[in-house]
Scaffold this active site. Structure first.
Site, PDB file in Angstrom:
ATOM      1  N   ARG A 235      -6.047 -14.246   7.887  1.00 44.75           N
ATOM      2  CA  ARG A 235      -6.839 -14.313   6.661  1.00 44.75           C
ATOM      3  C   ARG A 235      -6.445 -15.564   5.878  1.00 44.75           C
ATOM      4  O   ARG A 235      -5.269 -15.915   5.798  1.00 44.75           O
ATOM      5  CB  ARG A 235      -6.628 -13.066   5.795  1.00 44.75           C
ATOM      6  N   GLU A 264     -15.431 -18.592   3.004  1.00 46.82           N
ATOM      7  CA  GLU A 264     -16.006 -19.046   4.266  1.00 46.82           C
ATOM      8  C   GLU A 264     -17.529 -19.086   4.205  1.00 46.82           C
ATOM      9  O   GLU A 264     -18.134 -18.075   3.816  1.00 46.82           O
ATOM     10  CB  GLU A 264     -15.549 -18.113   5.401  1.00 46.82           C
ATOM     11  N   HIS A 286     -13.507 -19.836  12.038  1.00 47.23           N
ATOM     12  CA  HIS A 286     -13.349 -18.378  12.156  1.00 47.23           C
ATOM     13  C   HIS A 286     -13.956 -17.884  13.466  1.00 47.23           C
ATOM     14  O   HIS A 286     -14.784 -16.966  13.491  1.00 47.23           O
ATOM     15  CB  HIS A 286     -13.973 -17.649  10.972  1.00 47.23           C
TER      16      HIS A 286
END
Length: 319
Positions: A235, A264, A286
């Site tokens: 994270r 994000e 990600h």
């Protein structure tokens, strides 16, 4: 008959087939859903599927027919679970789908930076190999994983899988105890500060909580005696972004690889983007979780959770 709405189907990828639940239902799906459109798109739904779409208490108040939320992820921080519980809305998540894909991504990043692959790729593209006049080019550091020490923060399934791969490479593995506490539990489970001091590579695999927010900041980078490579595939909020930038630019760490940011996608002025030209820094969007196999496992679990709920035997409940 249930009405099922998937509000952010694009997060699964176009190559993944989501099997429709074997229950009587109407189905609607949307690629992406902006916050302003949630209530309208979910108004008559009895079952919602979401990945990152936020479901706060105010939104839930406007969805009186909702009985079940299937989160197409492990993290449920986008859903007000307490509000769901108070309203009798069951919430499930998906689990253990990333125990291969994330560790493989960790080692892709680790090997790329320990062996200076981005730097060598850049050198070859610039003609440095041809200009060097010999069979090999030795202009950037190359370090083996074998014999080095890997510090892991987080002893869950993914942390354990990373440790297993590390041991196969011949690495020494240390699991960090809780920050500020003495560790307990075996010779490889050591105090947090000792992991900072002894690691050649430090990899984060813990949830983001108030206790772990900015787990790594300027004081922690200053205690990294071996100038480790720092990897975060967990994270974004686990690291103080500016502290990492200063640590890299100041030589306190030998490199960094990040697969998650606090927001994000990151905004154009995010401090990590000023590192984009460096060969000792990798920022991936990600994707550590996102192998085709893992995304299909997510889709299959979502369907299984819906079917189990409809049968009165819910699984993977977080409420």
């Amino acid at each position: 008959m249930d009405r099922i709405a998937f509000l952010d189907h694009d997060t699964m990828g176009a190559d993944i087939a989501l099997r429709r639940p074997a229950i009587p239902h109407d189905w609607v799906q949307h690629g992406r859903t902006a916050p302003a459109d949630i209530v309208e798109r979910a108004r008559d739904a009895t079952i919602l599927i979401v990945n990152k779409v936020p479901l706060g208490a105010g939104t839930l108040d406007r969805l009186p027919d909702l009985r079940f939320v299937a989160v197409a992820a492990t993290g449920t921080d986008n859903v007000d679970v307490a509000a769901c519980r108070a309203r009798g809305i069951a919430v499930s998540n998906v689990r253990a789908y990333a125990v291969h894909t994330v560790p493989e991504h960790v080692f892709a990043l680790m090997l790329a930076l320990r062996r200076s692959l981005p730097a060598y790729r850049q050198s070859v593209a610039a003609g440095a190999w041809q200009d060097g006049g010999q069979f090999t080019l030795l202009t950037h550091p190359i370090r083996d994983l074998h014999g080095s020490t890997l510090g892991i923060v987080g002893r869950g399934a993914i942390g354990q899988a990373v440790a297993g791969i590390a041991r196969a490479f011949g690495m020494r593995v240390l699991f960090a105890g809780r920050k500020g506490e003495e560790a307990a539990g075996g010779p490889d489970h050591v105090p947090f500060d000792a992991v900072l001091a002894e690691s050649d590579v430090l990899s984060l695999h813990c949830p983001l909580t108030p206790a772990t927010r900015h787990l790594l900041g300027e004081p922690e980078f200053a205690r990294m005696a071996r100038r480790p490579l720092v990897i975060n595939t967990s994270r974004g909020g686990l690291i103080d972004d500016m502290a990492l930038v200063r640590a890299l630019e100041g030589g306190l760490i030998s490199g960094a690889a990040v697969d998650a940011t606090a927001v994000e996608p990151p905004p154009p002025d995010h401090p990590f983007l000023r590192l984009a030209g460096r060969t000792d820094f990798l920022l991936t969007p990600h994707i550590g979780w996102a192998s085709a196999e893992a995304r299909q496992a997510v889709a299959d679990q979502v369907t299984a959770c819906i079917e189990a709920f409809a049968a009165g035997r819910p699984i993977n409940l977080v409420t």
